[in-house]
Design a protein around this motif. Structure first.
Motif, PDB file in Angstrom:
ATOM      1  N   LYS A 114      51.334  58.131  34.722  1.00 17.40           N
ATOM      2  CA  LYS A 114      51.768  57.384  35.901  1.00 17.40           C
ATOM      3  C   LYS A 114      51.327  55.938  35.786  1.00 17.40           C
ATOM      4  N   TYR A 115      52.265  55.017  36.047  1.00 12.88           N
ATOM      5  CA  TYR A 115      51.932  53.603  35.978  1.00 12.88           C
ATOM      6  C   TYR A 115      51.011  53.222  37.135  1.00 12.88           C
ATOM      7  N   PRO A 116      50.027  52.347  36.899  1.00  8.24           N
ATOM      8  CA  PRO A 116      49.189  51.880  38.014  1.00  8.24           C
ATOM      9  C   PRO A 116      50.016  51.130  39.051  1.00  8.24           C
ATOM     10  N   ALA A 117      49.549  51.151  40.282  1.00 10.07           N
ATOM     11  CA  ALA A 117      50.198  50.381  41.345  1.00 10.07           C
ATOM     12  C   ALA A 117      49.833  48.902  41.204  1.00 10.07           C
ATOM     13  N   PRO A 118      50.680  47.993  41.711  1.00 13.02           N
ATOM     14  CA  PRO A 118      50.319  46.574  41.695  1.00 13.02           C
ATOM     15  C   PRO A 118      48.988  46.357  42.403  1.00 13.02           C
ATOM     16  N   GLY A 119      48.187  45.441  41.873  1.00 13.86           N
ATOM     17  CA  GLY A 119      46.872  45.207  42.438  1.00 13.86           C
ATOM     18  C   GLY A 119      46.891  44.324  43.665  1.00 13.86           C
ATOM     19  N   ARG A 120      46.813  43.036  43.463  1.00  8.82           N
ATOM     20  CA  ARG A 120      46.764  42.116  44.587  1.00  8.82           C
ATOM     21  C   ARG A 120      48.152  41.608  44.951  1.00  8.82           C
ATOM     22  N   ALA A 121      48.262  40.867  46.043  1.00 13.45           N
ATOM     23  CA  ALA A 121      49.549  40.349  46.510  1.00 13.45           C
ATOM     24  C   ALA A 121      50.006  39.173  45.652  1.00 13.45           C
ATOM     25  N   PRO A 122      51.334  38.976  45.502  1.00 12.47           N
ATOM     26  CA  PRO A 122      51.844  37.780  44.824  1.00 12.47           C
ATOM     27  C   PRO A 122      51.456  36.514  45.590  1.00 12.47           C
TER      28      PRO A 122
ATOM     29  N   ARG B 293      56.687  40.710  48.194  1.00  9.64           N
ATOM     30  CA  ARG B 293      55.687  41.708  47.832  1.00  9.64           C
ATOM     31  C   ARG B 293      56.168  42.455  46.598  1.00  9.64           C
ATOM     32  N   ALA B 294      55.230  43.087  45.886  1.00 11.89           N
ATOM     33  CA  ALA B 294      55.527  43.738  44.609  1.00 11.89           C
ATOM     34  C   ALA B 294      55.576  45.253  44.751  1.00 11.89           C
ATOM     35  N   TYR B 295      56.452  45.885  43.958  1.00  8.87           N
ATOM     36  CA  TYR B 295      56.563  47.343  43.894  1.00  8.87           C
ATOM     37  C   TYR B 295      56.250  47.798  42.469  1.00  8.87           C
ATOM     38  N   GLY B 296      55.472  48.890  42.352  1.00 11.52           N
ATOM     39  CA  GLY B 296      55.144  49.438  41.050  1.00 11.52           C
ATOM     40  C   GLY B 296      56.203  50.392  40.544  1.00 11.52           C
ATOM     41  N   LYS B 297      56.233  50.620  39.241  1.00 17.95           N
ATOM     42  CA  LYS B 297      57.243  51.489  38.632  1.00 17.95           C
ATOM     43  C   LYS B 297      57.047  52.947  39.028  1.00 17.95           C
ATOM     44  N   SER B 298      55.781  53.343  39.242  1.00 20.66           N
ATOM     45  CA  SER B 298      55.494  54.721  39.644  1.00 20.66           C
ATOM     46  C   SER B 298      55.144  54.824  41.120  1.00 20.66           C
ATOM     47  N   GLY B 299      55.546  53.815  41.877  1.00 15.96           N
ATOM     48  CA  GLY B 299      55.210  53.792  43.297  1.00 15.96           C
ATOM     49  C   GLY B 299      54.077  52.823  43.571  1.00 15.96           C
TER      50      GLY B 299
ATOM     51  N   SER C 253      41.409  58.764  39.158  1.00 18.75           N
ATOM     52  CA  SER C 253      41.519  60.003  39.910  1.00 18.75           C
ATOM     53  C   SER C 253      40.183  60.744  39.855  1.00 18.75           C
ATOM     54  N   PHE C 254      39.675  61.107  41.029  1.00 14.21           N
ATOM     55  CA  PHE C 254      38.434  61.865  41.146  1.00 14.21           C
ATOM     56  C   PHE C 254      38.778  63.286  41.582  1.00 14.21           C
ATOM     57  N   THR C 255      38.287  64.274  40.848  1.00 17.75           N
ATOM     58  CA  THR C 255      38.561  65.675  41.167  1.00 17.75           C
ATOM     59  C   THR C 255      37.249  66.429  41.281  1.00 17.75           C
ATOM     60  N   LEU C 256      37.086  67.122  42.395  1.00 18.87           N
ATOM     61  CA  LEU C 256      35.844  67.837  42.671  1.00 18.87           C
ATOM     62  C   LEU C 256      35.762  69.108  41.837  1.00 18.87           C
ATOM     63  N   VAL C 257      34.615  69.278  41.181  1.00 17.13           N
ATOM     64  CA  VAL C 257      34.314  70.504  40.438  1.00 17.13           C
ATOM     65  C   VAL C 257      32.951  70.984  40.948  1.00 17.13           C
ATOM     66  N   GLY C 258      32.952  71.969  41.816  1.00 16.10           N
ATOM     67  CA  GLY C 258      31.717  72.373  42.468  1.00 16.10           C
ATOM     68  C   GLY C 258      31.285  71.297  43.455  1.00 16.10           C
ATOM     69  N   THR C 259      30.180  70.630  43.167  1.00 17.92           N
ATOM     70  CA  THR C 259      29.705  69.520  44.002  1.00 17.92           C
ATOM     71  C   THR C 259      29.770  68.187  43.286  1.00 17.92           C
ATOM     72  N   LYS C 260      30.411  68.169  42.112  1.00 15.01           N
ATOM     73  CA  LYS C 260      30.468  66.969  41.289  1.00 15.01           C
ATOM     74  C   LYS C 260      31.915  66.596  41.019  1.00 15.01           C
ATOM     75  N   TYR C 261      32.141  65.388  40.488  1.00 15.06           N
ATOM     76  CA  TYR C 261      33.503  64.889  40.280  1.00 15.06           C
ATOM     77  C   TYR C 261      33.773  64.543  38.816  1.00 15.06           C
ATOM     78  N   THR C 262      35.014  64.803  38.403  1.00 13.74           N
ATOM     79  CA  THR C 262      35.538  64.196  37.180  1.00 13.74           C
ATOM     80  C   THR C 262      36.113  62.826  37.542  1.00 13.74           C
ATOM     81  N   MET C 263      36.306  61.985  36.538  1.00 14.59           N
ATOM     82  CA  MET C 263      36.815  60.629  36.766  1.00 14.59           C
ATOM     83  C   MET C 263      37.828  60.319  35.673  1.00 14.59           C
ATOM     84  N   ARG C 264      39.129  60.379  36.029  1.00 15.57           N
ATOM     85  CA  ARG C 264      40.219  60.232  35.058  1.00 15.57           C
ATOM     86  C   ARG C 264      40.994  58.951  35.327  1.00 15.57           C
ATOM     87  N   ASN C 265      41.320  58.207  34.255  1.00 17.09           N
ATOM     88  CA  ASN C 265      42.092  56.973  34.391  1.00 17.09           C
ATOM     89  C   ASN C 265      43.558  57.288  34.646  1.00 17.09           C
ATOM     90  N   GLY C 266      44.157  56.643  35.651  1.00 12.89           N
ATOM     91  CA  GLY C 266      45.542  56.919  36.009  1.00 12.89           C
ATOM     92  C   GLY C 266      46.551  56.406  35.008  1.00 12.89           C
TER      93      GLY C 266
END
Length: 275
Positions: free
Chosen positions: A16-24, A89-95, A180-193
């Motif tokens: 998935k493409y990242p969303a646009p960051g800041r405003a133009p 305003r800007a729109y991303g390719k994946s939303g 993306s943060f995903t809960l595993v028990g009481t801890k999180y994974t951290m995946r780049n979008g």
């Protein structure tokens, strides 16, 4: 295209493409010829016009900015009298949609007026001496996507934890990246979008970070705990859950996993953690 071919070469689906960051930023509107500074990860732009700053009308919905810097990106044939105001305003390719740009026009000779409020809440700008407040994690979703902004900004800019597209490693940038943060028990994974790689603490005796292969099962690698400053705050320390008492840190120069202090350079704003 490079983004898609990189995924194809690695034998994985296009992430998935990242969303646009800041405003133009609007720069010029001479005789209805619009020039603006674009943003990273924008696929196209929406252009709006107003006669009085109150009622806005979309006059173009899928404008691309593939022109040389400083050249006209969009021309409004009705704007020759110089009485209209404009914003984009800007729109991303994946939303994902950025906030609105500043407003410009209205016979002001091409000089920007006061910016319009954006539709997204900007990250807070805490001072380097700000201390965490008592509290806890509160109610967090089991899975959420968020940009991760450093609470320590030595030059006043807001910097985001990113994955470098040059070396596929941890980096910092003024452009947002989605994690993306995903809960595993009481801890999180951290995946780049963008790359679908996960970041983890490489060794309990090391200050290094490492990235997994694309689309790896992140739960099989060392996880993270998130300690928020209060039950409603989005600002947290990100600590390696491997018993090493080390936290993600950016000191303005180097990203590392350093002995936890959970203040200043070890405080991060997970800007979308609570919706």
């Amino acid at each position: 295209m490079i983004f898609e071919y990189a995924a194809k070469i690695n034998g994985v689906a296009t992430p998935k493409y990242p969303a646009p960051g800041r405003a133009p930023v609007m720069l010029d509107t001479s005789e209805g010829n619009l020039v603006w500074r674009g943003v990273a990860w924008a696929d196209y732009y929406e252009v709006q016009r107003s006669a009085n700053g109150g009622g806005w009308t979309t006059i173009a919905g899928r404008v691309v900015d593939n022109v040389l810097a400083g050249n006209t990106i969009y021309s409004d044939n009705a704007g020759g009298n110089g009485n209209y105001l404009y914003r984009v305003r800007a729109y991303g390719k994946s939303g994902g949609v950025s906030g609105w740009s500043n407003v410009i026009g209205g016979g002001d000779g091409g000089q920007p007026q006061e910016p319009e409020p954006t539709t997204t809440k900007p990250p807070s700008q805490p001072t380097p001496t700000q201390q965490p407040q008592p509290g806890g994690n509160g109610k967090l979703p089991a899975q959420f996507d968020s940009a991760v902004a450093s609470a320590y900004s030595p030059d006043g800019e807001t910097y985001y934890f990113t994955e470098s597209q040059d070396n596929w490693g941890p980096s910092m940038s003024t452009d947002q990246d989605t994690w993306s943060f995903t809960l595993v028990g009481t801890k999180y994974t951290m995946r780049n979008g963008w790359s679908q790689q996960c970041v983890f603490h490489k060794s309990t005796t090391s200050s290094s970070l490492d990235m997994t292969p694309q689309s790896a099962d992140c739960s099989t690698f060392p996880l993270w705990t998130l300690t928020f400053q209060s039950a409603t705050s989005t600002r947290a320390a990100i600590q390696a859950a491997d018993g090493s008492n080390r936290c993600l840190q950016w000191d303005g120069n180097t990203i590392s996993v350093a002995p936890c202090k959970k203040v200043d350079s070890q405080v991060w704003d997970l800007v979308s953690a609570r919706g």
